[in-house]
Enzyme design. Structure first.
Site, short mmCIF file in Angstrom:
data_model
loop_
_atom_site.label_atom_id
_atom_site.label_comp_id
_atom_site.label_asym_id
_atom_site.label_seq_id
_atom_site.Cartn_x
_atom_site.Cartn_y
_atom_site.Cartn_z
N LYS B 97 0.88 -1.17 0.00
CA LYS B 97 0.00 0.00 0.00
C LYS B 97 0.91 1.22 0.00
O LYS B 97 1.59 1.51 1.00
CB LYS B 97 -0.90 0.00 1.24
CG LYS B 97 -1.82 1.22 1.28
CD LYS B 97 -2.58 1.34 2.59
CE LYS B 97 -3.25 2.70 2.65
NZ LYS B 97 -3.87 2.98 3.95
N GLY B 158 -8.20 9.42 8.70
CA GLY B 158 -8.58 9.53 10.11
C GLY B 158 -9.63 10.58 10.40
O GLY B 158 -10.00 10.77 11.57
N ALA B 185 -9.47 5.74 3.22
CA ALA B 185 -9.28 6.93 4.06
C ALA B 185 -10.53 7.81 4.16
O ALA B 185 -11.19 8.08 3.15
CB ALA B 185 -8.12 7.79 3.57
N GLY B 186 -10.82 8.21 5.38
CA GLY B 186 -11.91 9.16 5.64
C GLY B 186 -13.26 8.53 5.88
O GLY B 186 -14.23 9.23 6.16
N THR B 208 -9.63 3.55 11.39
CA THR B 208 -9.96 4.30 12.60
C THR B 208 -11.41 4.10 13.04
O THR B 208 -11.68 3.96 14.24
CB THR B 208 -9.68 5.80 12.38
OG1 THR B 208 -8.36 5.92 11.85
CG2 THR B 208 -9.77 6.58 13.66
#
Lengths: 65, 262
Positions: B97, B158, B185-186, B208
């Site tokens: 990644k 995050g 992400a997000g 997260t």
């Protein structure tokens, strides 16, 4: 001779990487080694020479996203 | 329904990060309960005491999952390439990644260094999963560099903000119909993951939102079900939005249909 291992000065007696790593008593079961900014495969440890002031990085798994 | 990711067959389209869990045990339970088959991992300097990986690795290596190592915190192609080489040694995989951060505040990728790192790693036989934005030019360069997979962000890492630019992501999906696209992400809620899958993305990667939940195991299951539901909805065919209301119940045969104009 003195080498830098993960940012700390350490003393090793062996001039090849495999011997130097034994001197350092590290658990290498899931570790990778970079010597002066280059990854050294395990198969090349016994052919890789260490000299005074070399910079070694010993990396292990950690959690990541 | 099985699917192929980088030549391997999987059932789950959810990829889970392994950081920030209350304990390694909770992480492993979350993986098992959500039936995730691919997890991201990272590398760090070994402690002076010399133990490789600690309790985290002792437990995780027993899970029957594919590891996807990352190049987190790298700021240049040179750092990322070295990290990929080291990760390949540790995890015995050519999957990487690829993260090359260009801005410390937003953690946005540096497209120039990212493409350069992708070019080098693809030429060396790595399967590169680049963390990128929804920018089509960067995406085009990454595909040109040899990437079969792209991982555009939904919003900053995050942040949990979900998909902040759905039109841009939809455009990316439309422009790269043959490329595996994983939203990374997000993602903060299962509904965000479902929305990404409804848009036709091939998978979702998150960390997260599960790790920081009050009950990570339950949240991992919720995300797993959301990803399945989103994919099923995409395959089923979503209705196009309409500009105005349209009654779903037929009007013509009601007893007042003749006395009231439509």
């Amino acid at each position: 001779m003195k080498v830098i291992v993960n940012g700390l000065e350490r003393e090793v007696n062996e001039s090849h990487l495999d011997g130097a790593l034994k001197d350092l008593s590290l658990d290498l079961s899931y570790a990778a080694i970079a010597l002066n900014g280059k990854c050294i495969p395990k198969s090349q440890f016994n052919q890789t020479k260490i000299t005074e002031g070399d910079v070694l990085e010993v990396l292990v798994p950690q959690a990541g996203g | 329904m099985m699917w192929k990711l980088a030549g391997k067959t999987f059932k789950s389209r959810l990829i889970l990060g392994t950081a920030q869990y209350p304990s390694p045990e909770v992480l492993c339970q979350s993986i098992r309960k959500s039936e995730v088959e691919v997890v991201t991992v990272s590398i760090r300097r070994q402690n002076p005491e010399g133990k490789a990986g600690g309790a985290f690795w002792d437990l995780l290596k027993k899970e029957n999952v594919q590891f996807l190592p990352n190049t987190a915190h790298c700021r240049s192609a040179k750092e990322a390439v070295l990290t990929a080489h080291l990760a390949r040694e540790i995890f015995d995989t050519h999957w990487i990644k690829l993260e090359v951060i260009g801005d410390e505040e937003s953690l946005a990728p540096d497209p120039f260094e990212l493409v350069e790192a992708a070019r080098i790693l693809c030429s060396e036989g790595f399967e590169v999963f680049p963390y990128t934005t929804e920018d089509v030019v960067t995406a085009e360069r990454l595909v040109h560099a040899g990437c079969r997979i792209l991982m555009p962000w939904a919003s900053p890492i995050g942040s949990g903000q979900g998909i902040v630019r759905p039109e841009s992501l939809a455009r990316l999906r439309a422009r790269f119909p043959e490329t595996t696209l994983i939203v990374d992400a997000g993602i903060g809620k299962p509904s965000h993951a479902a929305a990404a899958m409804e848009m036709g993305f091939d998978g979702v990667l998150l960390n997260t939102a599960v790790a920081m939940a009050s009950d990570p195991e339950a949240m991992a299951c919720a995300f797993s079900q959301a990803v399945k539901a989103g994919r099923l909805a995409y395959k089923a065919g979503l209705m196009p939005p309409r500009a105005s209301a349209v009654a779903s119940t037929p009007f013509n045969q009601t007893f007042f249909s003749e006395s009231r104009p439509q």
